[in-house]
Write an enzyme that holds these catalytic residues in place. Structure first.
Site, PDB file in Angstrom:
ATOM      1  N   ASP A   2     -29.714  -0.027  30.097  1.00  0.00           N
ATOM      2  CA  ASP A   2     -30.808   0.922  29.885  1.00  0.00           C
ATOM      3  C   ASP A   2     -30.402   2.342  30.273  1.00  0.00           C
ATOM      4  O   ASP A   2     -29.599   2.547  31.172  1.00  0.00           O
ATOM      5  CB  ASP A   2     -32.020   0.526  30.742  1.00  0.00           C
ATOM      6  CG  ASP A   2     -32.598  -0.808  30.315  1.00  0.00           C
ATOM      7  OD1 ASP A   2     -33.115  -0.883  29.197  1.00  0.00           O
ATOM      8  OD2 ASP A   2     -32.512  -1.759  31.107  1.00  0.00           O
ATOM      9  N   HIS A  19     -26.283   6.728  22.963  1.00  0.00           N
ATOM     10  CA  HIS A  19     -25.871   5.385  22.545  1.00  0.00           C
ATOM     11  C   HIS A  19     -24.348   5.301  22.412  1.00  0.00           C
ATOM     12  O   HIS A  19     -23.738   4.302  22.797  1.00  0.00           O
ATOM     13  CB  HIS A  19     -26.529   5.026  21.216  1.00  0.00           C
ATOM     14  CG  HIS A  19     -28.024   4.873  21.307  1.00  0.00           C
ATOM     15  ND1 HIS A  19     -28.633   4.119  22.292  1.00  0.00           N
ATOM     16  CD2 HIS A  19     -29.029   5.371  20.531  1.00  0.00           C
ATOM     17  CE1 HIS A  19     -29.951   4.163  22.121  1.00  0.00           C
ATOM     18  NE2 HIS A  19     -30.211   4.920  21.080  1.00  0.00           N
ATOM     19  N   LEU A 113     -12.671 -14.541  29.291  1.00  0.00           N
ATOM     20  CA  LEU A 113     -14.029 -14.055  29.521  1.00  0.00           C
ATOM     21  C   LEU A 113     -14.900 -14.474  28.353  1.00  0.00           C
ATOM     22  O   LEU A 113     -14.571 -14.217  27.194  1.00  0.00           O
ATOM     23  CB  LEU A 113     -14.053 -12.530  29.648  1.00  0.00           C
ATOM     24  CG  LEU A 113     -15.446 -11.877  29.702  1.00  0.00           C
ATOM     25  CD1 LEU A 113     -16.164 -12.253  31.000  1.00  0.00           C
ATOM     26  CD2 LEU A 113     -15.357 -10.357  29.546  1.00  0.00           C
TER      27      LEU A 113
END
Length: 227
Positions: A2, A19, A113
């Site tokens: 956020d 962004h 991962l």
């Protein structure tokens, strides 16, 4: 993840720049996870509620995600990252869905991962879909109602692709001062530790990640048990 828009506003820049800067924070987080031996990382890239944003911003976000996945794929493969996407793909552009499929196929053998990207995702919708699927199986006579338990429900949720011991996150980290789950992994987070950071996502990096890990290490996880 956020704070992209607020970060851009504070810098006097267009929202889209926030962004784009958020992509750098995402890259730092993946690198940190690989270097620190973290096995699973699930990121909330685009929620089902995000469709309510302006068409211009939604189109930019989805274009950006597609471009990043395409550009970073070779790096993810070399780093041993296994990437999967969860969420409702029916609304996504076909070109993005195809890029997601290519990335999943290319990284499928990897296990350093497990990177899960929640895209057009809703925790409530995920649980609803799991229950609906189980109801169909009961209706078909494959299982009885008495066989329905938490394990069965969990095995029908979006994170079922992960090794079972890693489907429930140890730590959920949220940036930009927000202190709620916002429809993220509602079933899986029952016993997750929560960490809230005031740092906006584009500024998030190794220092903040280490602080979250250090705080987590100091906590005693009892899962309802006494000392």
């Amino acid at each position: 993840m956020d704070g992209n828009s607020r970060w851009a506003q504070q810098q006097g820049l267009p929202v889209f720049t926030g962004h784009q800067s958020g992509v750098d924070a995402m890259r730092r987080t993946v690198e940190f996870s690989c270097n620190e031996g973290i096995h699973c990382l699930t990121v909330f890239a685009f929620s089902s509620e995000n469709w309510q944003r302006t068409n211009e911003e939604v189109e930019f976000l989805l274009m950006l995600i597609e471009r990043v996945v395409r550009k970073e794929l070779e790096i993810l493969v070399a780093a041993g990252v296994n990437i999967k996407f969860i969420g409702d793909r029916s609304k996504l552009p076909s070109s993005l869905v195809e890029q997601m499929k290519r990335a999943e196929a290319a990284t499928a053998p990897n296990s350093t991962l497990y990177l899960t990207v929640a895209l057009s995702y809703s925790g409530r919708q995920d649980i609803t879909a799991a229950v609906r699927n189980i109801c169909h199986r009961v209706q078909a006579g494959e299982i009885s109602p008495e066989e329905i338990d938490s394990e069965l429900i969990g095995s029908n949720l979006a994170l079922r692709h992960l090794p079972e011991q890693w489907r429930e996150p140890d730590l959920i980290l949220r940036t930009s001062g927000e202190q709620r789950l916002s429809n993220f992994l509602l079933w899986e987070s029952a016993y997750s530790e929560l960490h809230f950071s005031e740092t906006l996502w584009p500024d998030f990096g190794e220092r903040e990640l280490k602080a979250a890990m250090d705080e987590y290490a100091r906590r005693e996880r009892r899962f309802g048990k006494h000392h």
